[in-house]
Design an enzyme around this catalytic site. Structure first.
Site, mmCIF file in Angstrom:
data_model
loop_
_atom_site.group_PDB
_atom_site.id
_atom_site.type_symbol
_atom_site.label_atom_id
_atom_site.label_comp_id
_atom_site.label_asym_id
_atom_site.label_seq_id
_atom_site.Cartn_x
_atom_site.Cartn_y
_atom_site.Cartn_z
ATOM 1 C CB THR B 94 -0.906 -0.008 1.237
ATOM 2 O OG1 THR B 94 -1.654 -1.231 1.223
ATOM 3 C CG2 THR B 94 -1.869 1.167 1.222
ATOM 4 C CE LYS B 170 -4.579 -2.085 0.985
ATOM 5 N NZ LYS B 170 -5.309 -3.110 1.719
ATOM 6 C CE LYS B 238 1.286 2.508 4.958
ATOM 7 N NZ LYS B 238 1.814 1.380 4.168
#
Lengths: 292, 292, 292, 292
Positions: B94, B170, B238
């Site tokens: 990711t 995503k 994050k």
């Protein structure tokens, strides 16, 4: 059972029909008479007032638009006063936690039973007797109502013995649904402005969530189809208010509920109150400079 | 296929194992050597550096912690420079939309292929080859990678031909998951402080949503069980940063993403970075004066 | 003027003293009798009930804690019924827009006057007759009250003829004050965690804003001095509720007011309700992992 | 002093003029040459590049649009490399905390001095030498710059010895200003929709806050006058991004900064980027269904 059914709106009417089908005896009342007439041909007695309907009933069901409609019926018109002492009032609309407490106390004072029993499901689910009934209250009162609940729904969840428990669950559930709408709307706006096909994104999400809720709201937003409203945005706004009021009373900060309230209020102030509540997606898209 | 696999963390290791099982030839590298050794006994070649792994490979897979780890491998160590011109880089971690664009351009310049292919699924799903792979990039490159993707997942979603499309999907998907966590956490706090049994509430929600995501997160929160982390809260933080960066670049205001960022940042600042990201529920509960 | 003064709290007592100093004739009442006794020695008549105080008065001033206290005095105890028809009720506490409208209608019905006249200023300002009085209502009623207002304040702002205008201004003003607190608290937390001396930051802000409000709140936060409370956090929470209720009724989304409500509610839920409202800075600091 | 002045925009030009008036020797550079020519007649040397300007200077002042412009000048063009070792770079534009740290390190490595010295004030204040200069860095470097700062401003605040302290103060200050704008905008929308005259409300607020900031922003919003921009909304958006980046790096959740970012981003996405940043009031008004 002899049931007084008050409120024959988009939800109430099919619910009452299902009670008739299950051979309950109904006396019905609605603010506007026309809808009651529909039920007359199916065997219901059309009462002249809520209290007329309540007289002699074993169970009173209210399925009304909001707190003030329920207050008017219960206290203003006097349905509560006319209801036999042995009867149980099942309050099935989405009302405030505070009013549910007040109703429970008022019924208890005169020996009547009170059960909060809001439902999840749209008019189609009501017609198909596929509602989910969420009930709370003293066990014996809930059990007396159970046959009626089962005639209207695919399942009954008993979530507590204190009368307002079911209202808290209903409001929290609607909050969860509205959160899902907001989250999908923000994600779809990002996806769209990033040049990704919205349907492709929802395909992935559906594989992940495997939820009809996510699938249906996502589909409506991808297609921009918000009419006819399954659940009107203005009712969603009302429920966010009730959720925030319950949260405030319980000293629970709910910033996400606040965000949802502001979205629904914005949509409503801009004239979108009658479309489906998934239509807040339009406000989200506009905030990113997208056309509707 | 001769595959260079860089990054053998909690996700990367089982993914690499599945590639070996599917008879691909692997050269692997990991920042800490011990995990690579595990794969050696299963037939992988342990490379001395990312660029050593990349030399001669037909496909390069990176599955690393964050942008800077991927940048270090691709540009710093020089894996990109050593990769044969005909090879394809599948970036499966990711990472930011911006880095994905930069990688695509860099690979394109030297005639290599680039596919963004992040995955949904936890370590258990990786071990069971049940990941969902979301891929984007030029069709011929995606198709070359497909056998490898199929060896690691239960399905491949191709969401566009521009290289960063899969990264947008995503990040938007993780945003949707995090939104679900926040919504359940707020609802459960209201439910708890209102005296309703949290498990009873989740029972209703599970009937309504019929989603394993809702069910699993709800269960973890009802039980207060956030360790061991399936997905660490600090990684969720994050990803919220990356989603907000993508949204900012695309001029999409995402107030819910902002709210989630603040929750994760609060949790992280209070020392909860290593527990499961559903553990933000603790911060929500504390804000209402509840003990953990 | 013969003035009935109801409510001798931290604000009401010094206000009543100033009316006595200006040679008005006072009959006073307070829920707890001790505070009324203090005024007796200064020449006030201590009434046995709000309605006893109201009997024969030309002007009725209420300065009470909240809506329900005002409702109790006006309707419950019957002060409104006992007030002479020619008299004017100046409602000086911070009450809801809705209650102000209701009071205006009730007084109007029996020929009495009603003026909303909330004040800005802390107990010290009340003692020094330095309050700002914000008044609204029919001009002749406002003018009749003016001498009393001038005895208690340094200035009178007439903000409209509709009775609730002053309440809207008061609530909006408190919202602006609370916003200032939140903004300074967030800024100071960033400044602190970045290693900058908070006092140095406020020095720059004071040069920029040149506002006693910014200076005083900044000073309290830099020093971490929130007791004794000039204005209790729980009262700030009450006012955010009233502001949000007014906003909701007027269909105005106020996300910043929502944020403030959640901060005050969090602080209150964590036991900080009695400290000064600038003390929400503690909640802000904690969210960044700082000790108090 | 021999000063190299890079960046002659709406702020830089009048600042450079004031340095000339104070008898400093200037070599100036601007991306578009025309503005530099204006200064030539006042005695400045027009350099052919930033590094040409820097050569031989005792002090380098940069007053540029954003991080990337400063990076381009310092590293890309090589101004830093050409600057004499004994010189000091005063970075006076609003740049990120991260870039300020990076500049400090780069200068320090080659023995040059670095001072962060952003300013508060609009172009009119720059012309009148009424800016507030906020400086940080090693004391001897700050003191060397002081005569230049004093020629441009009405006061110098030294807020720390670590180089980025002044940037944190500047960003936090702009956050406080933006918060004031948002708060006034929400309050005015409530006031307007409640039928209260906005000017009357601001009259009360001005008595309370006694702040030129509150007064000026309030006036602009009451009059709906957002052009010409004193400070463009798109620059406000840039600064909210920098504030959030600094907050994220310091692990400080700033929900109000997030709210402001979303407002500015919405306004920008809807084409309002060039008007004054107080013009976010339009977005606030629209969210309540008001016309612009």
């Amino acid at each position: 059972m002899r049931i007084a059914f008050i409120g024959l709106g988009r939800m109430g009417l099919p619910m009452a029909v299902n009670l008739l089908k299950a051979n309950h005896t109904l006396s019905v009342w609605n603010r506007t008479g026309a809808r009651a007439a529909d039920l007359q041909v199916q065997g219901a007695r059309v009462a002249t007032s809520p209290s007329d309907a309540a007289a002699g009933a074993e169970m009173l069901i209210t399925m009304l638009a909001d707190d003030s409609a329920v207050e008017q019926v219960a206290f203003g018109d006097g349905a509560l006063a006319r209801l036999p002492a042995s009867a149980v009032h099942a309050s099935m609309s989405t009302i405030s936690v505070a009013l549910s407490r007040r109703l429970a106390a008022a019924h208890s004072e005169v020996g009547q039973g009170y059960v909060a029993a809001p439902v999840f499901g749209r008019p189609e689910a009501a017609a198909a007797a596929k509602l989910w009934v969420v009930a709370s209250g003293p066990t014996r009162h809930v059990e007396r109502c159970r046959p009626a609940f089962e005639a209207m729904g695919q399942g009954v969840f008993v979530v507590g013995t204190q009368p307002e428990a079911a209202n808290v669950v209903k409001l929290s559930g609607n909050f969860l649904l509205a959160s899902t709408i907001e989250a999908i709307a923000e994600a779809l706006t990002l996806v769209r402005k990033s040049g990704v096909e919205p349907g492709a994104f929802m395909g992935v999400m559906n594989a992940l969530f495997r939820s009809p809720i996510v699938e249906n709201y996502g589909k409506a937003m991808v297609e921009g189809r918000f009419e006819p409203a399954g659940f009107a945005l203005k009712l969603g706004l009302k429920d966010m208010r009730l959720a925030l009021a319950a949260a405030d009373a319980a000293a629970v900060p709910m910033p996400l509920a606040g965000l949802l309230h502001d979205r629904f209020l914005t949509a409503s102030a801009r004239g979108l109150g009658e479309i489906d509540w998934a239509g807040v997606a339009r406000v989200v898209a506009e905030s990113a400079g997208l056309p509707d």
